[in-house]
Write a protein that holds these residues in place. Structure first.
Motif, PDB file in Angstrom:
ATOM      1  N   LEU A 119       0.805  -1.225   0.000  1.00 15.01           N
ATOM      2  CA  LEU A 119       0.000   0.000   0.000  1.00 15.01           C
ATOM      3  C   LEU A 119       0.839   1.277   0.000  1.00 15.01           C
ATOM      4  O   LEU A 119       0.542   2.207  -0.770  1.00 15.01           O
ATOM      5  N   PRO A 120       1.909   1.376   0.832  1.00 16.65           N
ATOM      6  CA  PRO A 120       2.705   2.614   0.803  1.00 16.65           C
ATOM      7  C   PRO A 120       3.315   2.918  -0.566  1.00 16.65           C
ATOM      8  O   PRO A 120       3.523   4.084  -0.899  1.00 16.65           O
ATOM      9  N   SER A 138      -0.183  16.776   6.564  1.00 14.30           N
ATOM     10  CA  SER A 138      -0.238  15.322   6.426  1.00 14.30           C
ATOM     11  C   SER A 138      -0.226  14.631   7.787  1.00 14.30           C
ATOM     12  O   SER A 138      -0.773  13.537   7.940  1.00 14.30           O
ATOM     13  N   THR A 139       0.379  15.269   8.793  1.00 13.36           N
ATOM     14  CA  THR A 139       0.339  14.723  10.146  1.00 13.36           C
ATOM     15  C   THR A 139      -1.091  14.650  10.648  1.00 13.36           C
ATOM     16  O   THR A 139      -1.528  13.653  11.224  1.00 13.36           O
ATOM     17  N   VAL A 140      -1.851  15.714  10.410  1.00 13.59           N
ATOM     18  CA  VAL A 140      -3.249  15.732  10.844  1.00 13.59           C
ATOM     19  C   VAL A 140      -4.068  14.711  10.056  1.00 13.59           C
ATOM     20  O   VAL A 140      -4.818  13.914  10.637  1.00 13.59           O
ATOM     21  N   SER A 141      -3.932  14.712   8.741  1.00 14.55           N
ATOM     22  CA  SER A 141      -4.780  13.854   7.919  1.00 14.55           C
ATOM     23  C   SER A 141      -4.480  12.371   8.125  1.00 14.55           C
ATOM     24  O   SER A 141      -5.388  11.538   8.046  1.00 14.55           O
ATOM     25  N   ASN A 142      -3.225  12.032   8.412  1.00 14.25           N
ATOM     26  CA  ASN A 142      -2.858  10.621   8.525  1.00 14.25           C
ATOM     27  C   ASN A 142      -2.843  10.085   9.951  1.00 14.25           C
ATOM     28  O   ASN A 142      -3.005   8.876  10.146  1.00 14.25           O
ATOM     29  N   TRP A 143      -2.636  10.948  10.939  1.00 17.96           N
ATOM     30  CA  TRP A 143      -2.408  10.455  12.288  1.00 17.96           C
ATOM     31  C   TRP A 143      -3.388  10.963  13.350  1.00 17.96           C
ATOM     32  O   TRP A 143      -3.341  10.508  14.490  1.00 17.96           O
ATOM     33  N   GLY A 154       5.962  13.809   5.579  1.00 18.81           N
ATOM     34  CA  GLY A 154       5.253  13.997   6.837  1.00 18.81           C
ATOM     35  C   GLY A 154       4.747  12.733   7.485  1.00 18.81           C
ATOM     36  O   GLY A 154       5.053  12.434   8.652  1.00 18.81           O
ATOM     37  N   SER A 155       3.973  11.959   6.741  1.00 19.24           N
ATOM     38  CA  SER A 155       3.353  10.777   7.333  1.00 19.24           C
ATOM     39  C   SER A 155       4.372   9.722   7.778  1.00 19.24           C
ATOM     40  O   SER A 155       4.318   9.247   8.919  1.00 19.24           O
ATOM     41  N   PRO A 156       5.339   9.331   6.926  1.00 21.57           N
ATOM     42  CA  PRO A 156       6.345   8.357   7.390  1.00 21.57           C
ATOM     43  C   PRO A 156       7.182   8.871   8.549  1.00 21.57           C
ATOM     44  O   PRO A 156       7.555   8.110   9.440  1.00 21.57           O
ATOM     45  N   LEU A 157       7.487  10.180   8.553  1.00 22.68           N
ATOM     46  CA  LEU A 157       8.307  10.749   9.617  1.00 22.68           C
ATOM     47  C   LEU A 157       7.622  10.609  10.967  1.00 22.68           C
ATOM     48  O   LEU A 157       8.221  10.122  11.941  1.00 22.68           O
ATOM     49  N   VAL A 158       6.369  11.009  11.051  1.00 23.48           N
ATOM     50  CA  VAL A 158       5.637  10.920  12.319  1.00 23.48           C
ATOM     51  C   VAL A 158       5.431   9.467  12.717  1.00 23.48           C
ATOM     52  O   VAL A 158       5.572   9.108  13.896  1.00 23.48           O
ATOM     53  N   GLY A 159       5.121   8.610  11.741  1.00 23.63           N
ATOM     54  CA  GLY A 159       4.923   7.200  12.054  1.00 23.63           C
ATOM     55  C   GLY A 159       6.179   6.543  12.596  1.00 23.63           C
ATOM     56  O   GLY A 159       6.133   5.793  13.584  1.00 23.63           O
ATOM     57  N   ALA A 160       7.331   6.826  11.968  1.00 28.73           N
ATOM     58  CA  ALA A 160       8.587   6.230  12.427  1.00 28.73           C
ATOM     59  C   ALA A 160       8.952   6.726  13.819  1.00 28.73           C
ATOM     60  O   ALA A 160       9.363   5.943  14.683  1.00 28.73           O
ATOM     61  N   ALA A 216       6.465  12.628  18.831  1.00 26.49           N
ATOM     62  CA  ALA A 216       6.479  12.814  17.384  1.00 26.49           C
ATOM     63  C   ALA A 216       5.751  14.088  16.980  1.00 26.49           C
ATOM     64  O   ALA A 216       6.112  14.735  15.984  1.00 26.49           O
ATOM     65  N   MET A 217       4.725  14.494  17.738  1.00 30.34           N
ATOM     66  CA  MET A 217       3.979  15.711  17.414  1.00 30.34           C
ATOM     67  C   MET A 217       4.821  16.974  17.595  1.00 30.34           C
ATOM     68  O   MET A 217       4.485  18.037  17.060  1.00 30.34           O
ATOM     69  N   LEU A 218       5.903  16.875  18.342  1.00 30.63           N
ATOM     70  CA  LEU A 218       6.757  18.040  18.546  1.00 30.63           C
ATOM     71  C   LEU A 218       7.620  18.351  17.324  1.00 30.63           C
ATOM     72  O   LEU A 218       8.085  19.482  17.160  1.00 30.63           O
TER      73      LEU A 218
END
Length: 403
Positions: free
Chosen positions: A44-45, A220-225, A343-349, A359-361
């Motif tokens: 999927l990614p 993307s942080t908001v939309s994905n996480w 954005g999304s992979p960074l916050v997820g990792a 991660a939100m910081l």
């Protein structure tokens, strides 16, 4: 105000609306797309990353095409392709068909995003005052409508093509009909100085590219996480976990609807600084929130803060390179997709390796870096914008009918 400008502004706003609705219908039904085509979690990614990568290619290609073809013509024909590709995503049955549909969607959406914002910047130049946020407000409204239709489709277990086809059947002829009123502006006459000539100096554009990237990392942080954060970290119910993104979209719409008035009154630099501070405050609240209600407050602040950054970044590029605004916007638009990819992979990792609160910081710090580059949004004395905004109704540019 001439009828040409009014029609040009209304038709372009509808184009933004249609794009917001179409994109929301795609991204909010990703789980259904995955189920329909039997895509594994590991694969999927790859599919998700392909869309912004190809969109970046489409944006680069648009920079070259607008040397020969006016942006209005590119927008006129790229938008129907995006809508038809969306139907293709819902109607296919094989993985290869999905790959082709998403590939076409990605390439066309890059051209669409770039040409839409080119026309928005040139129309703002013709108006002589800030109107760029109103176009992105229309995009946010379209996103809310698209997400609502996607929710309805999921709630009633409708097939993807049943959700997508009626939307395309309405929006495609409407956007084609409206495209006859698009207004292409001429490059602004400028003095001979760095950044004002008919070529884009990347060193001068770089601060805006960074701001665009940081803004989309936040988005993307908001939309994905946001849903996962509220449910897994703050202990909300599954139903409540779906609310933050809707709240974010609504506050984005509100902020953009009133943002142009703020730019006209206080200037772009002040609005960008305030937006960055409010967005950073939102991430801080989300990071330390003790429960879901406080977390919702944080996502509300994020919508109000982040909503001004992207439209003002496009507008600033138009002011910085008035003689080559189309090329500047096409290059800047690439960093929209860079932020989305990062954005999304960074916050997820970071969330998996450390904690999702921590991660939100990271996007909070990146948004704060925008303050360093806020002066890049200032109007120059010999250009429109900021304290030098003025109504200009005589110069209406060239309508797309003259193509």
């Amino acid at each position: 105000m001439t009828d040409v400008l009014r029609r040009g502004r209304a038709s372009l706003a509808f184009s933004f609306f249609a794009q917001g609705a179409g994109f929301a219908l795609l991204v909010t039904r990703i789980p259904a797309i995955q189920d329909r085509y039997g895509i594994s979690d590991a694969l999927l990614p790859v599919f998700l990353a392909a869309v912004p990568i190809l969109a970046g290619v489409g944006s680069v290609t648009t920079e070259q095409l607008v040397k020969r073809v006016r942006p209005s013509r590119l927008l006129r024909w790229s938008q129907p392709v995006v809508l038809l590709a969306l139907v293709g995503v819902g109607a296919g049955g094989q993985l290869a068909e999905l790959a082709v549909a998403l590939g076409v969607f990605g390439l066309a959406v890059g051209a669409l995003d770039a040409s839409m914002n080119m026309l928005g910047v040139s129309l703002q130049r013709t108006y002589g005052r800030s109107i760029m946020l109103s176009f992105h407000a229309a995009y946010s409204l379209g996103g809310i409508v698209g997400a609502s239709l996607a929710w309805a489709g999921a709630h009633w277990h409708l097939a993807l093509w049943v959700s997508y086809l009626p939307v395309a059947a309405v929006l495609l002829p409407a956007t084609l009909a409206g495209s006859r009123w698009y207004v292409d502006g001429d490059p602004a006459p400028v003095a001979e100085e760095p950044g004002a000539r008919g070529a884009v100096v990347f060193r001068l554009l770089l601060p805006l590219c960074l701001v665009m990237t940081f803004a989309y990392i936040g988005d993307s942080t908001v939309s994905n996480w946001s849903a996962k954060y509220l449910k897994d970290v703050l202990g909300s119910s599954e139903q409540l976990a779906t609310v933050p993104y809707n709240v974010y979209m609504v506050t984005t719409l509100v902020g953009r609807a009133i943002g142009d008035f703020g730019v006209r009154r206080f200037g772009a630099v002040a609005v960008v600084r305030l937006g960055a501070l409010v967005a950073a405050g939102g991430f801080a609240v989300v990071s330390v929130a003790p429960d879901a209600s406080v977390g919702m407050l944080g996502f509300t602040l994020l919508g109000l803060g982040l909503c001004v950054l992207v439209p003002q970044t496009f507008a600033a590029a138009g002011r910085l390179f008035p003689g080559a605004s189309d090329a500047a916007i096409a290059r800047l638009n690439i960093f929209n997709y860079v932020g989305f990819l990062v954005g999304s992979p960074l916050v997820g990792a970071l969330g998996d390796a450390w904690s999702y609160r921590g991660a939100m910081l990271v996007p909070m710090v990146l948004v704060l870096v925008t303050l360093v580059y806020a002066r890049s949004f200032a109007a120059q004395p010999d250009r429109y914008g900021g304290g030098h905004e003025r109504p200009r109704t005589a110069d209406v540019g060239r309508g797309s009918n003259g193509l």
